[in-house]
Design an enzyme around this catalytic site. Structure first.
Site, short mmCIF file in Angstrom:
data_model
loop_
_atom_site.label_atom_id
_atom_site.label_comp_id
_atom_site.label_asym_id
_atom_site.label_seq_id
_atom_site.Cartn_x
_atom_site.Cartn_y
_atom_site.Cartn_z
N HIS A 174 0.84 -1.20 0.00
CA HIS A 174 0.00 0.00 0.00
C HIS A 174 0.87 1.24 0.00
O HIS A 174 1.74 1.42 0.86
CB HIS A 174 -0.95 -0.02 1.20
CG HIS A 174 -2.01 -1.07 1.06
ND1 HIS A 174 -2.51 -1.78 2.11
CD2 HIS A 174 -2.64 -1.53 -0.06
CE1 HIS A 174 -3.43 -2.64 1.66
NE2 HIS A 174 -3.52 -2.51 0.35
N GLU A 177 1.84 3.68 3.01
CA GLU A 177 2.34 3.06 4.23
C GLU A 177 3.87 3.05 4.21
O GLU A 177 4.52 2.01 4.25
CB GLU A 177 1.70 1.67 4.38
CG GLU A 177 0.18 1.79 4.49
CD GLU A 177 -0.60 0.49 4.38
OE1 GLU A 177 0.01 -0.59 4.44
OE2 GLU A 177 -1.84 0.55 4.22
N HIS A 304 2.38 -3.70 6.93
CA HIS A 304 1.44 -2.63 6.62
C HIS A 304 1.44 -1.63 7.78
O HIS A 304 2.01 -1.88 8.83
CB HIS A 304 0.02 -3.20 6.46
CG HIS A 304 -0.15 -4.00 5.21
ND1 HIS A 304 -0.83 -3.54 4.10
CD2 HIS A 304 0.29 -5.24 4.89
CE1 HIS A 304 -0.80 -4.46 3.16
NE2 HIS A 304 -0.12 -5.50 3.61
N GLU A 377 0.46 -5.01 11.09
CA GLU A 377 0.02 -3.61 10.96
C GLU A 377 0.84 -2.84 11.98
O GLU A 377 0.70 -3.04 13.19
CB GLU A 377 -1.48 -3.48 11.25
CG GLU A 377 -2.39 -4.15 10.23
CD GLU A 377 -2.59 -3.32 8.96
OE1 GLU A 377 -2.05 -2.21 8.87
OE2 GLU A 377 -3.30 -3.81 8.06
ZN LIG Z 1 -1.86 -1.77 4.05
#
Ligand SMILES: [Zn+2]
EC number: 3.4.17.18
Length: 418
Positions: A174, A177, A304, A377
């Protein structure tokens, strides 16, 4: 690393021009993009938010932060979800962008500690040349716009394919990020610079083959900082609206309402499984590691931001077990996930406990290749609006160091019998 650049008058002029003609951003209704928080959500409500086409940014302690149009937020409210408006996304972005970058292709002023694609390339090339005996830089393929998807292999006797457990780390699927790219860079720097001095690093380099892909989505991340202002961009740059790479993987692609078929959506899954060159390239690399009928890669983390979570498959179903996830296998994921989370203070859970996703990298890695594949994350736990994606560069060192032990644990687990 801080690279200072002197801006010329010509460059400054170009920068202003770029800023004035830059497209407003992604979705059709970008001018109507608002940030919301929903409190006290459970996974069914979060799945409803995700399915509505909203862009979920993070979830912590049941508070889900997402961007959506006002009309969409209203429809979620009508479903009984406690939705509160935080602000206008463009205003929040503007507030996070107090100064333009000193150079058109640099991070905004004050955030130069983050690596642009060019800087990332330099660091990897230097690691390759300074540590040629244990580090080898190649490419997994090319992005949609033709950037190399850098692939770093770190191991003793790096030129040989030794019979050692292999582990893969991927970052920056992404675009916005950016902290994750720094995470992968830290892995590269730590396992090269500390080799021969740090006994844990030395042992792991000697007994594992470590693969690192620091940016799976270089086009998107370059676009996100283009013109010296953050755009809050998530997808790749294929077509006008881009594809969400982490909904484009080939296992149960688009199966379960965990992605969007609309190109305008931030979770657009693409026209078919692996329609994005970036996911296709990384998948081909993983497929190439099947040697003598056996997948050599035993474990994988995809990094992420944000929410401070350790997530394991599956994302496509709420079930803990399926025909491709036995009770024992699920238990191993839970045990390893909890051990990783204990080391960094994140919260461990099955991916679908957050909300349903389909076409994610972890589901494919496990179902198709039996790879112990997890998502981290990273920092922060909760967002502070758009700031969740753009922590100041002072956070890079502590928040990537925070995962050193987890990285070592996963590398060790890769040598254990499942
Ligand atoms: Zn992500």
């Amino acid at each position: 690393m801080k690279i200072l650049r002197r801006g010329s008058i010509a460059a400054a002029g170009l920068l202003l021009l770029a800023a004035s003609v830059a497209p407003a951003g992604a979705a059709q209704d970008d001018n109507d993009r608002m940030l919301y928080e929903a409190r006290g959500t459970d996974s069914a409500q979060r799945t409803a938010i995700a399915r509505s086409g909203a862009d979920i940014w993070g979830t912590s302690d049941g508070v889900t932060t997402f961007s959506a149009s006002a009309a969409l937020a209203k429809s979620l409210q009508a479903k009984g979800i406690d939705v509160e408006r935080v602000g206008d996304v463009e205003d929040l972005l503007a507030a996070r962008n107090p100064d333009m970058a000193t150079s058109a292709d640099e991070f905004p002023a004050g955030d130069e500690g983050y690596h642009t694609y060019g800087e990332l390339t330099e660091v990897l090339q230097r690691a390759d040349s300074e540590h040629g005996d244990i580090a080898s830089l190649s490419s997994a393929g090319s992005s949609y716009q033709g950037r190399a998807l850098h692939l770093m292999k770190i191991s003793d006797n790096v030129a040989q394919d030794e019979d050692e457990p292999e582990v893969l780390f991927t970052c920056n699927q992404h675009a916005r990020e950016h902290l994750t790219t720094e995470m992968c860079l830290r892995i590269v720097e730590r396992f090269t610079d500390e080799y021969g001095t740090d006994p844990t690093v030395t042992e792991l380099v000697n007994t594992r083959e470590i693969y690192v892909i620091p940016s799976v989505n270089p086009d998107g991340s370059e676009y996100d900082i283009e013109g010296g202002r953050y755009k809050g961009w998530r997808k790749n740059r294929q077509g006008y609206y881009g594809t969400d790479l982490n909904r484009n993987w080939g296992y149960k692609w688009g199966c379960c309402g965990g992605s969007s078929g609309s190109p305008y959506s931030d979770t657009y899954r693409g026209t078919s499984a692996f329609s994005a060159p970036e996911t296709r390239a990384v998948a081909s690399f993983v497929e190439s590691r099947v040697v003598g009928g056996s997948q050599q890669i035993k474990a994988h983390i995809d990094f992420h931001t944000y929410s401070e979570l350790v997530l394991w498959p599956y994302g496509y179903t709420y079930s803990d077990t399926t025909d491709t996830m036995s009770r024992e296998e699920a238990r191993r994921f839970q045990e390893v996930g909890r051990k990783l989370a204990a080391s960094n203070g994140y919260t461990p859970q099955q991916s679908s406990d957050l909300y349903i996703t389909d076409g994610s990298v972890n589901d494919w890695m496990w179902a198709e290749h039996g790879i112990l594949s997890l998502t981290f994350e990273m920092y922060p736990a909760s967002g502070g609006g758009i700031g969740g994606f753009y922590p100041p560069d002072e956070r890079i060192e502590p928040e990537t160091r925070r995962n050193d032990e987890a990285v070592d644990i996963l590398l060790t687990e890769a040598g254990a019998q499942p």
